[in-house]
Design a protein around this motif. Structure first.
Motif, PDB file in Angstrom:
ATOM      1  N   SER A  34      37.106  34.942  84.380  1.00  0.00           N
ATOM      2  CA  SER A  34      35.730  34.722  84.837  1.00  0.00           C
ATOM      3  C   SER A  34      35.588  33.409  85.596  1.00  0.00           C
ATOM      4  O   SER A  34      34.525  33.110  86.137  1.00  0.00           O
ATOM      5  CB  SER A  34      34.769  34.727  83.641  1.00  0.00           C
ATOM      6  OG  SER A  34      35.001  33.606  82.794  1.00  0.00           O
ATOM      7  N   ASN A  56      34.233  43.670  81.495  1.00  0.00           N
ATOM      8  CA  ASN A  56      33.176  43.865  82.491  1.00  0.00           C
ATOM      9  C   ASN A  56      33.708  44.813  83.564  1.00  0.00           C
ATOM     10  O   ASN A  56      34.606  44.470  84.329  1.00  0.00           O
ATOM     11  CB  ASN A  56      32.779  42.514  83.098  1.00  0.00           C
ATOM     12  CG  ASN A  56      31.525  42.610  83.934  1.00  0.00           C
ATOM     13  OD1 ASN A  56      31.381  43.529  84.756  1.00  0.00           O
ATOM     14  ND2 ASN A  56      30.618  41.672  83.754  1.00  0.00           N
ATOM     15  N   ASP A  74      33.743  43.571  87.194  1.00  0.00           N
ATOM     16  CA  ASP A  74      34.801  42.593  87.488  1.00  0.00           C
ATOM     17  C   ASP A  74      36.142  43.294  87.732  1.00  0.00           C
ATOM     18  O   ASP A  74      36.940  42.860  88.583  1.00  0.00           O
ATOM     19  CB  ASP A  74      34.948  41.613  86.331  1.00  0.00           C
ATOM     20  CG  ASP A  74      33.780  40.644  86.221  1.00  0.00           C
ATOM     21  OD1 ASP A  74      33.014  40.565  87.202  1.00  0.00           O
ATOM     22  OD2 ASP A  74      33.629  40.011  85.180  1.00  0.00           O
TER      23      ASP A  74
END
Length: 450
Positions: free
Chosen positions: A315, A444, A447
């Motif tokens: 991230s 996610n 992502d």
């Protein structure tokens, strides 16, 4: 837990050859809330200071075998303490000389009890402030260590660093959340090292490695045999890693210890009060564990007075070049070799990798590359391939399963371009189970498909 470390009684060593005066001073100081140790002469002062750790020394000037003035010339830890002298033979020259030699104050007998208490309190507080200032200087000198522990320029990392600095001064229980390899124990140590408890012990325990039947003895101790981690961490910090792996029975006992600030060692008749800050960590969201009936909500609310969420490496991929360069420098110094050259292609490979093992995995790749470069071989892709073949070996079976599931599900989502029914079918699980695992593993979908 309240910050009881700031309210500890002051400690004083009284030295006077007159038994009646010595007992009178002990009574006066004890009644005022002081912890007192007494000696009839100065010969044992070194050992007493080392064992008792006083804030101030109160000494008579004239004694048969020694003088309180001699304490001022000691080239030891005694002379580093504030020394208050009292004497029935006080005169101006003696007082002036004592102050020149470093005495904190000089009082003549008979002295006013309230004035004595005020002088001693001021001396003790000055000594503690001096110690705090020295500790703060050391903290500031090593504050860049926090930057190295939480290295990165992303807003998420900056927020975490600010949280650590803000929450370190609090004495409330802290909960650190983050995937395996994100640095939970390093953050726990930073909270301790920057706190008022820094001079106390920091003890860490991985709850997943202790069997339920042995947990109580290990953590609470056993009467007449072992102290247990709570008592060993007295005045400091106890770090409970992977708190979510504790059984419900163990959780109930932890809750009682945290709520009442006391423990009952195995086989003991009476509980023992403890002064410990609890910092815990989990690599899964505990609210999900509560919903599943695996974690007590009342314990959760006792642990989460302060919450620090650690971001995954995937991230904050902009931080990867800085982190990788940092690890390469460290390992090049450790193995006494040149820093390997990293090409643009190498960096692209690093940035596109998913990093299920987070910063720990990146560090392992850096070390592998440095070791290979010593032999005149190796590349980032080879180091990463070895890493993938070996896996970032987790410390517990739970972590290993979570890491494997995270990698497998992420790969399936990418292969099936986010079509979740196809992903579930390929994995051989139901759609609901897949959704639950995605939430639990903090995956996610967007992502993964970028």
């Amino acid at each position: 837990m309240p910050n009881s470390t700031k309210n500890l009684n002051h400690r004083v060593i009284v030295i006077d050859d007159d038994k009646e005066m010595r007992q009178s001073l002990i009574y006066l100081l004890s009644a005022a809330g002081w912890e007192v140790e007494a000696l009839a002469e100065t010969s044992m002062i070194e050992n007493k200071v080392a064992a008792f750790l006083p804030d101030v020394i109160l000494s008579d000037v004239r004694m048969p075998n020694s003088s309180g003035l001699d304490l001022l010339s000691e080239k030891s830890n005694v002379a580093q303490l504030p020394i208050v002298l009292i004497s029935a033979h006080g005169d101006i020259p003696t007082a002036v000389q004592a102050m020149r030699d470093g005495a904190y104050s000089f009082l003549e007998k008979p002295f006013d009890p309230q004035r004595l208490l005020t002088v001693l309190r001021n001396a003790a507080e000055k000594n503690r402030l001096s110690k705090d200032a020295e500790r703060l200087r050391k903290q500031l000198a090593t504050l860049s260590g926090l930057d190295r522990v939480l290295l990165g320029k992303s807003e998420m990392l900056q927020s975490v660093r600010e949280s650590v600095l803000d929450f370190s001064s609090a004495d409330a229980a802290a909960l650190i959340l983050g995937e395996t390899g994100t640095g939970k124990e390093l953050v726990a140590r930073a909270l301790h090292n920057l706190s008022d408890r820094a001079n106390g012990p920091f003890l860490a325990i991985n709850c997943a490695t202790i069997e339920a039947e042995g947990f109580e003895k290990r953590v609470f101790g056993e009467a007449g045999q072992s102290q247990g981690l709570f008592r060993q961490a007295e005045g400091g910090t106890l770090f409970l890693d992977e708190i979510g792996t504790c059984t419900l029975d163990v959780q109930a006992k932890l809750l009682r210890a945290i709520e009442l600030r006391e423990i009952l060692p195995v086989g003991a008749d009476k509980p023992i009060t403890v002064n410990v800050r609890i910092v815990s960590a989990s690599n899964e969201p505990l609210d999900q564990a509560i919903n599943d009936g695996r974690f007590r909500s009342d314990l959760y609310f006792r642990l989460n007075n302060v919450v620090i969420d650690l971001p995954t490496l995937r991230s904050r991929k902009d931080d990867i070049p800085l982190l990788f360069e940092h690890f390469l420098q460290n390992y090049a110094e450790l193995y006494e070799t040149q820093i390997p050259e990293v090409t643009t292609e190498d960096m692209a490979i690093l940035i596109t990798h998913e990093w299920p093992g987070n910063v720990r995995e990146l560090r392992n790749v850096a070390e592998r590359l440095v070791l290979a470069s010593r032999r005149g071989a190796g590349s980032v892709s080879e180091a990463l391939r070895v890493q993938n073949d070996m896996g970032d070996v987790p410390e517990t079976l739970r972590e290993a399963v979570a890491a494997f599931e995270r990698t497998l599900i992420a790969k399936a989502i990418r292969n099936h371009k986010g079509k979740m029914d196809a992903v579930a079918e390929a994995l051989g699980i139901g759609r609901r189970t897949l959704n639950e695992k995605i939430v639990k593993l903090n995956l996610n979908k967007s992502d993964l498909l970028d």
